[in-house]
Design a protein around this motif. Structure first.
Motif: not given
Length: 476
Positions: A127-152
């Motif tokens: 829940a973000l104070p000014a943006s409302g609630r988000y559903r977030v998926l954290r997916a790791g990538l190769a190395g130190d990279a990461s991919l985060d997806l959020g859906l309002s």
């Protein structure tokens, strides 16, 4: 403050309130269940969307080399733009840089919120104070990279809110409709009760002819009305018996009292000889005996009706008892020119009150001799038939007319021939009570001018318990 108590709710109001309460609770439970189910479906849809987009974007990221970062960012922006209405946010983290699409304050706020949170293929709701609630998926990538997806979740919450409003308005409408319908149906269902109340208010001791209406539906209310009507029938019959009993008792008491008063007035009208006074006193004595017998009979039946007449249960030889009564009445029968025959042979044991059983046999034999003309005969028989003892008193007297026969055991009931011979009209009523109190039955058969027969059946000693007890309302 008023001391008057508030009027309690009527049955119709209670039925309406309870039915509305049950329906309201059912609607609320159903609404909560459907709301939860709809939320689960929408959340599952959002999670599936995030997993699918994460897989697609992970494949895109793997296909690009570090030198093609600009092309990769452009590809991600096109993907995010295609789902802008759904509120898709993509955060790509690589060593030395963070890419956020779309480049809005809400997206950057979500990216900052995700900093410091461990990576991995996990789903979270933020829940973000000014943006409302988000559903977030954290997916790791190769190395130190990461991919985060959020859906309002704004669209999901809007859908749920719209659903809640419609269901709430619809539920309130149907609840109100159910209250009106419940009040109408309860009024229709309880209409027989209202009619029964009005009928009951019209009932009086002097008029018990009113009966509760029956709808013919065969339901519980109809059954209740029928049961109460049967009770009213019994009460009306009992009330009629009381009225007749009072009138007959008054008449029977008035006759000897009137005769006694007339005799005293005649005796005191003028001086008389001692012998004449003795005749008057003898007449008064006879009337006193009649009154005593009548009052004793009334008292016995009244105590029997109240269940206060104790009867002993002890072995009694009905045959020997009947023989004693026959021996006592033989002189009277001979005096009246009536042939009296006793057929009391082998012992017939019963359990009962010997005094009352003697009174039973005495009343039947006395009646038989009284109503048999000179030259006639009276027969007293005692025998056994299975587990029953039978006592029969037959005569060749005047008999009982068919229209009088069903009433001979009623109190104070006397045929015209019986009235001419005197008597209180209680003897046979007492006989029936004694027989029924001992668990037996008595029947009368007769033809006018051809004599009568009274048959008494009692349980034999082997079929009854040996104990003393007090009979209540004629039953042990």
């Amino acid at each position: 403050m008023s001391s008057a108590k508030s009027r309690p709710l009527g049955l119709r109001a209670k039925l309406t309130a309870w039915s509305s309460l049950v329906l309201g609770a059912s609607l609320a439970a159903g609404f909560a269940w459907v709301h939860h189910g709809l939320r689960s479906v929408l959340e599952a849809r959002d999670d599936a969307f995030l997993y699918r987009k994460a897989a697609e974007l992970s494949a895109v990221v793997r296909d690009y080399t570090p030198e093609g970062s600009e092309a990769l960012e452009a590809e991600i922006r096109r993907e995010v733009l295609a789902y802008q209405s759904e509120g898709l946010v993509v955060v790509l983290r690589e060593p030395g840089r963070v890419f956020v699409a779309p480049e809005t304050e809400q997206s950057r706020g979500l990216a900052r919120r995700l900093e410091g949170i461990g990576s991995g293929a996990t789903l979270e709701t933020l829940a973000l104070p000014a943006s409302g609630r988000y559903r977030v998926l954290r997916a790791g990538l190769a190395g130190d990279a990461s991919l985060d997806l959020g859906l309002s979740l704004a669209e999901t919450e809007s859908t749920l809110a719209q659903f809640d409003r419609r269901v709430a308005f619809g539920g309130l409408f149907f609840l109100g409709l159910s209250v009106v319908g419940g009040a109408f149906l309860s009024r229709q269902a309880l209409r027989p009760v209202a009619q029964s109340i009005q009928t009951a208010k019209r009932l009086e001791p002097s008029n018990l002819s009113e009966r509760l209406p029956r709808t013919g539906a065969g339901d519980e209310l109809d059954e209740l009305a029928g049961t109460i009507n049967e009770l009213l029938d019994r009460l009306a019959a009992y009330h009629g018996q009381i009225i007749r009993f009072t009138a007959d008792a008054s008449h029977e008491l008035r006759s000897p009292l009137g005769a006694m008063r007339a005799a005293v007035e005649v005796a005191l009208g003028q001086p008389r000889e001692p012998g004449e006074y003795r005749e008057v006193l003898a007449s008064l004595g006879e009337q006193c005996e009649r009154l005593t017998a009548l009052v004793n009979g009334l008292l016995l039946l009244a105590r029997a009706d109240a269940g206060e007449m104790p009867l002993r249960r002890e072995p009694v030889d009905l045959s020997a008892l009947a023989s004693d009564v026959a021996e006592m009445y033989e002189p009277l029968a001979e005096e009246r020119g009536v042939r009296f025959r006793s057929e009391c042979g082998s012992p017939v044991p019963v359990l009962g009150d010997s005094g009352r059983l003697r009174q039973l046999v005495t009343n039947l034999v006395d009646n038989a001799i009284k109503f048999t003309e000179p030259g006639g005969s009276v027969t007293l028989r005692v025998g056994g038939a299975g587990d029953q003892a039978r006592l029969v008193v037959e005569d060749t007297g005047v008999g009982i007319a068919p229209d009088h026969l069903p009433h001979v055991f009623e109190r104070f009931y006397q045929a015209d021939s019986a009235r001419s011979l005197g008597g209180s009209g209680l003897g046979l009523s007492i006989c029936r009570w004694i027989v029924e109190a001992h668990g037996g039955s008595v029947e009368a058969t007769s033809r006018s001018g051809s004599g009568s027969a009274f048959v008494v059946s009692l349980p034999r000693a082997a079929a009854a318990p040996e104990k003393n007890l007090v009979l209540r309302n004629g039953h042990a």
